[in-house]
Design an enzyme around this catalytic site. Sequence first.
Site, PDB file in Angstrom:
ATOM      1  CD  GLN A 132      -7.901  -2.040 -16.426  1.00  0.00           C
ATOM      2  OE1 GLN A 132      -7.054  -1.205 -16.174  1.00  0.00           O
ATOM      3  NE2 GLN A 132      -7.438  -2.974 -17.383  1.00  0.00           N
ATOM      4  CG  ASN A 133     -10.281  -3.095  -7.678  1.00  0.00           C
ATOM      5  OD1 ASN A 133      -9.407  -3.099  -6.886  1.00  0.00           O
ATOM      6  ND2 ASN A 133     -11.608  -2.790  -7.707  1.00  0.00           N
ATOM      7  NE  ARG A 134      -6.269   1.933  -9.002  1.00  0.00           N
ATOM      8  CZ  ARG A 134      -6.354   3.230  -8.923  1.00  0.00           C
ATOM      9  NH1 ARG A 134      -5.263   4.121  -9.344  1.00  0.00           N
ATOM     10  NH2 ARG A 134      -7.434   3.872  -8.376  1.00  0.00           N
ATOM     11  CG  PHE A 135      -7.879  -5.372  -3.200  1.00  0.00           C
ATOM     12  CD1 PHE A 135      -8.182  -4.730  -2.136  1.00  0.00           C
ATOM     13  CD2 PHE A 135      -7.651  -6.699  -3.206  1.00  0.00           C
ATOM     14  CE1 PHE A 135      -7.856  -5.329  -1.066  1.00  0.00           C
ATOM     15  CE2 PHE A 135      -7.545  -7.408  -1.996  1.00  0.00           C
ATOM     16  CZ  PHE A 135      -7.825  -6.426  -0.674  1.00  0.00           C
ATOM     17  CB  THR A 173      -8.149  -0.545  -4.989  1.00  0.00           C
ATOM     18  OG1 THR A 173      -9.050  -1.400  -4.744  1.00  0.00           O
ATOM     19  CG2 THR A 173      -7.086  -0.391  -3.789  1.00  0.00           C
TER      20      THR A 173
END
Length: 163
Positions: free
Chosen positions: A42-45, A141
């Site tokens: 789920q981290n958008r990095f 993010t």
Amino acid sequence: MEYTHVTHTFAPVFDENSEILILGSFPSVKSRENQFYYGHPQNRFWKVLARVFHYDMPVTIEEKVSFLHANHVAVWDVINTCDIVGSSDSSIKNVVGNDMDVILDKAKIRKIFVNGDKAYKLFLKYCQREGQPALVKLPSTSPANAAWSLERLITEWQKEIRN
């Protein structure tokens, strides 16, 4: 809430051609399991960075490392050891910062970016030294930063990194 004393166990990603350094606070539980940065799905990095640099999103660790090197990006975290509850940045205490000279002495870093408020505050407290490159705080993010949509994150990160 049960605190765990945790040590950062994987190396920074950089080479002598790295020009920008992006720092998180400390790896999430998922990243610690994967032994690599921004491992939580789920981290958008990785989505944000791929769009900023107009690349396909890297999936494997090998693809991510190649992507970072190709774009002269170094990635690390502010914290070496701390006490933390799960992946909660807000629970972090008893911090020992990483020695940024590990990267700054070997690479051509011109700007340091921190991924989110907590990483920024911790960097100022534990890692900032005179003579370091300019420091820029970017919106996190993390999925916990729900106030920022993916598109808004990409726009802000692109504006700062491409500057």
